[in-house]
Design a protein around this motif. Structure first.
Motif, mmCIF file in Angstrom:
data_model
loop_
_atom_site.group_PDB
_atom_site.id
_atom_site.type_symbol
_atom_site.label_atom_id
_atom_site.label_comp_id
_atom_site.label_asym_id
_atom_site.label_seq_id
_atom_site.Cartn_x
_atom_site.Cartn_y
_atom_site.Cartn_z
ATOM 1 N N PHE A 96 0.813 -1.233 0.000
ATOM 2 C CA PHE A 96 0.000 0.000 0.000
ATOM 3 C C PHE A 96 0.839 1.274 0.000
ATOM 4 O O PHE A 96 0.292 2.378 0.021
ATOM 5 N N ASP A 97 2.129 1.111 -0.005
ATOM 6 C CA ASP A 97 3.067 2.230 -0.121
ATOM 7 C C ASP A 97 2.847 3.312 0.963
ATOM 8 O O ASP A 97 2.908 4.504 0.680
ATOM 9 N N LEU A 98 2.565 2.846 2.159
ATOM 10 C CA LEU A 98 2.391 3.813 3.258
ATOM 11 C C LEU A 98 3.741 4.286 3.804
ATOM 12 O O LEU A 98 3.789 5.153 4.677
ATOM 13 N N LYS A 99 4.815 3.675 3.312
ATOM 14 C CA LYS A 99 6.176 3.964 3.795
ATOM 15 C C LYS A 99 6.287 3.589 5.284
ATOM 16 O O LYS A 99 5.293 3.219 5.911
ATOM 17 N N ILE A 100 7.478 3.687 5.803
ATOM 18 C CA ILE A 100 7.643 3.455 7.251
ATOM 19 C C ILE A 100 7.112 4.712 7.942
ATOM 20 O O ILE A 100 7.698 5.787 7.827
ATOM 21 N N SER A 101 5.979 4.551 8.583
ATOM 22 C CA SER A 101 5.284 5.738 9.100
ATOM 23 C C SER A 101 4.475 5.384 10.354
ATOM 24 O O SER A 101 4.268 4.204 10.652
ATOM 25 N N LEU A 102 4.030 6.441 10.994
ATOM 26 C CA LEU A 102 3.180 6.267 12.182
ATOM 27 C C LEU A 102 1.923 5.462 11.826
ATOM 28 O O LEU A 102 1.503 4.572 12.568
ATOM 29 N N LEU A 103 1.334 5.775 10.656
ATOM 30 C CA LEU A 103 0.113 5.088 10.243
ATOM 31 C C LEU A 103 0.370 3.594 10.045
ATOM 32 O O LEU A 103 -0.378 2.751 10.551
ATOM 33 N N ALA A 104 1.453 3.274 9.304
ATOM 34 C CA ALA A 104 1.769 1.860 9.056
ATOM 35 C C ALA A 104 2.062 1.147 10.375
ATOM 36 O O ALA A 104 1.589 0.019 10.612
ATOM 37 N N GLY A 105 2.821 1.790 11.251
ATOM 38 C CA GLY A 105 3.150 1.194 12.549
ATOM 39 C C GLY A 105 1.906 1.008 13.410
ATOM 40 O O GLY A 105 1.714 -0.046 14.027
ATOM 41 N N GLY A 149 7.195 1.368 11.465
ATOM 42 C CA GLY A 149 6.911 2.741 11.889
ATOM 43 C C GLY A 149 7.988 3.420 12.704
ATOM 44 O O GLY A 149 7.873 4.606 13.008
ATOM 45 N N ALA A 150 9.045 2.662 13.079
ATOM 46 C CA ALA A 150 9.997 3.229 14.044
ATOM 47 C C ALA A 150 11.201 3.865 13.367
ATOM 48 O O ALA A 150 11.602 3.479 12.264
ATOM 49 N N ILE A 151 11.735 4.832 14.053
ATOM 50 C CA ILE A 151 12.924 5.534 13.584
ATOM 51 C C ILE A 151 13.836 5.740 14.794
ATOM 52 O O ILE A 151 13.375 5.762 15.933
ATOM 53 N N VAL A 152 15.145 5.898 14.533
ATOM 54 C CA VAL A 152 16.117 6.007 15.629
ATOM 55 C C VAL A 152 16.065 7.390 16.274
ATOM 56 O O VAL A 152 16.199 7.535 17.482
ATOM 57 N N ASN A 153 15.851 8.412 15.469
ATOM 58 C CA ASN A 153 15.853 9.768 16.022
ATOM 59 C C ASN A 153 14.715 10.588 15.436
ATOM 60 O O ASN A 153 14.341 10.417 14.269
#
Lengths: 270, 289
Positions: free
Chosen positions: B139-148, B224-228
């Motif tokens: 669905f190409d939501l990218k790594i994001s809050l929504l996908a997570g 959905g997660a990122i390091v910083n």
């Protein structure tokens, strides 16, 4: 649909001039998924009279009254196999009949008083607010009026907004009765309403039943032979899913026609 | 002779009973001691780092995470749970209502229940993989809050469904009969009786599912997660989260002090969450039974 059932259904003594029928059962067979419980039931319940249904455990008494307001069908796989139940001449099992409306018109009180997780007032109004439009002020007055009928208004005047589960067993049973009355039924079915109560609460309920019979038709299932004798105008005796005798209570107890009836009321069979 | 045999049997029973009692006591003490030990250990190691700055600032220093704080991770975790719950709670409760009140096919119910229970026990990394394949890639939501958040919803849904379904089934059948026999509709009964009656159990299961999801790093590491992050909460942007931050701090051997500090905050959130629900339940049961 409009088939009328007369009160001369040969179910009562010939000498007896019966009042007009409120509910009639005609060749009724009913049961659960695997087994039939009621066999060819013919019975008439008269307006503003108390009719007791007596019989040993498991004879189908409770099934019989749950057929009368279509609560049997709430149990998966259970229901009427054949026959009719007429309320004021109309078959309540007709496809056009509304089960909700039937249940409103024919209220039922269960053995164990079941209160909802709400206040006393909200419990009384549970069915009433669904079926009628009541303003906020009307609601409280309406609830108090029906609590008054069952003798709870003065007892609970300062506790109307307390949770209903805090009431005693007898008070909860009267609350259930008030809740049913607030629904404005024509007939009240009672499935052993006193069996979970102490003698004092039982006496209170019995007096109430007698008073209510001036306004409502009452059908009461009971194990208590003495209670049936004390309060009912008519008695039906059942065994093994069949009615073995039905007549005026005095006749059933004084001159039973069937040996089985005699044995049952004498306590020879349980 | 008979008396002696009886006496021997009685003694054997007494010994068995005492052994069982000792076993139960040991298990009970361990059951209390182990979680207490873990919490104490985390508190001792994590408390020194705690400060207002640690709770509010983003991570800083070189390598990243040796300074600053975990403010964005706290916000990110709360945002992920909020999104997860907003999808999973209504869906699971409605599904439980359907299965307990409307579905008449026993076989279908058994089938649904079986798969829900299997899904409830699936390891969280599998949800992460599924969320990545479906939401991030397909669905190409990218790594994001929504996908997570949606991945967390996938993880919570079977748990909430099974718990809610169970509490509906445990609700007295007589209660349903009493309500319906007053001529009200099934919906009225559900709204006025079933949901209020089962609300404490539903709340408990929702909180347990949320706390479990909040503490899981695996499903959001891939989705959905990122390091910083500076703490910006947007549906289309990835977020920091407490468990993934611990995973990063320990996995990359950045700072054990900060990792313990983050763990203490996470445990604190979980404890307060459970206490909050306990209090709500107590108040509700006290007032409405």
């Amino acid at each position: 649909m409009d088939k009328k059932i007369s009160s001369s259904d040969k179910v009562f003594s010939a000498s007896h001039v019966a009042p007009s029928p409120a509910l009639s059962l005609n060749k009724l067979n009913a049961g659960y998924k695997e087994r039939q419980v009621l066999f060819n039931i013919n019975a008439v319940f008269y307006k503003n009279k108390i009719t007791s249904i007596l019989g040993p455990s498991g004879c189908g008494k409770s099934t019989l009254i749950s057929v009368c307001n279509r609560t049997l069908e709430l149990i998966p796989g259970a229901g009427v196999i054949s026959g009719n139940v007429f309320l004021n001449g109309n078959d309540i099992y007709d496809t056009a009949a509304s089960a909700q409306l039937i249940r409103k018109k024919i209220g039922i009180i269960f053995q164990h008083p079941i209160t909802f997780p709400a206040s006393i007032v909200e419990n009384v109004l549970f069915g009433a607010v669904y079926h009628q439009k009541l303003t906020r002020q009307e609601r409280l007055d309406y609830a108090r009026h029906h609590l008054g009928i069952v003798g709870l208004e003065t007892e609970l005047i300062n506790r109307l907004h307390e949770p209903a589960h805090k009431l005693s067993g007898g008070q909860r049973q009267r609350l259930c009765l008030a809740r049913t009355l607030a629904n404005q039924p024509e007939i009240i079915l009672m499935d052993e309403p006193c069996s979970a109560l102490d003698p004092s609460a039982m006496r209170h309920i019995e007096e109430l039943i007698k008073t209510l019979s001036k306004t409502y038709t009452i059908i009461i299932v009971t194990h208590n032979i003495a209670q049936a004798r004390r309060i009912s105008d008519y008695t039906i005796v059942m065994t093994n899913g069949r009615i073995i005798e039905q007549d005026q209570t005095t006749k059933i107890f004084e001159k039973p026609k069937r040996k089985q009836t005699h044995e049952f009321i004498e306590g020879l069979i349980g | 002779m008979v008396d002696k045999t009886r006496e021997v049997r009685a003694n054997q029973r007494l010994i068995t009973e005492r052994c069982f009692a000792v076993l139960v006591w040991i298990a009970g003490i361990l059951g209390i001691f182990i979680p207490l030990y873990i919490i104490t250990f985390i508190t001792i190691n994590g408390a020194p780092i705690l400060s207002w700055a640690f709770l509010t600032l983003p991570p800083a220093g070189f390598p990243l995470g040796t300074g600053g704080g975990i403010g964005p991770a706290i916000l990110g975790s709360l945002a992920l749970i909020t999104i997860g719950l907003s999808f999973s709670a209504p869906l699971s409760i409605l599904a439980a209502i359907f299965s307990s009140q409307y579905c008449t096919s026993h076989n279908f119910l058994v089938f649904v229940r079986f798969f829900a229970e299997v899904l409830a026990s699936v390891p969280s990394i599998i949800y992460g993989l599924f969320g990545y394949a479906l939401l991030v890639v397909f669905f190409d939501l990218k790594i994001s809050l929504l996908a997570g958040g949606i991945t967390i919803a996938f993880m919570m849904t079977p748990v909430i469904f099974v718990g809610t379904h169970e509490s509906f089934n445990l609700a007295n059948k007589e209660l349903q009969q009493a309500a319906i026999s007053l001529g009200v509709s099934r919906l009225f009964y559900i709204r006025k009786v079933l949901l209020p009656k089962t609300l404490p159990s539903i709340l408990t299961v929702i909180v347990l599912a949320s706390m479990n999801a909040m503490g899981s790093a695996a499903p959001i590491l891939l989705t959905g997660a990122i390091v910083n992050s500076i703490g910006e909460i947007r549906l289309d942007l990835p977020v920091m989260s407490l468990p993934s931050h611990i995973f990063y701090l320990v996995g990359e051997a950045v700072s054990f002090d900060h990792a313990f500090g983050t763990a203490l905050v996470l445990v604190g959130v979980l404890i307060f969450g459970n206490m909050g629900v306990g209090w709500l339940k107590w108040r509700y049961i006290k007032n409405d039974g």
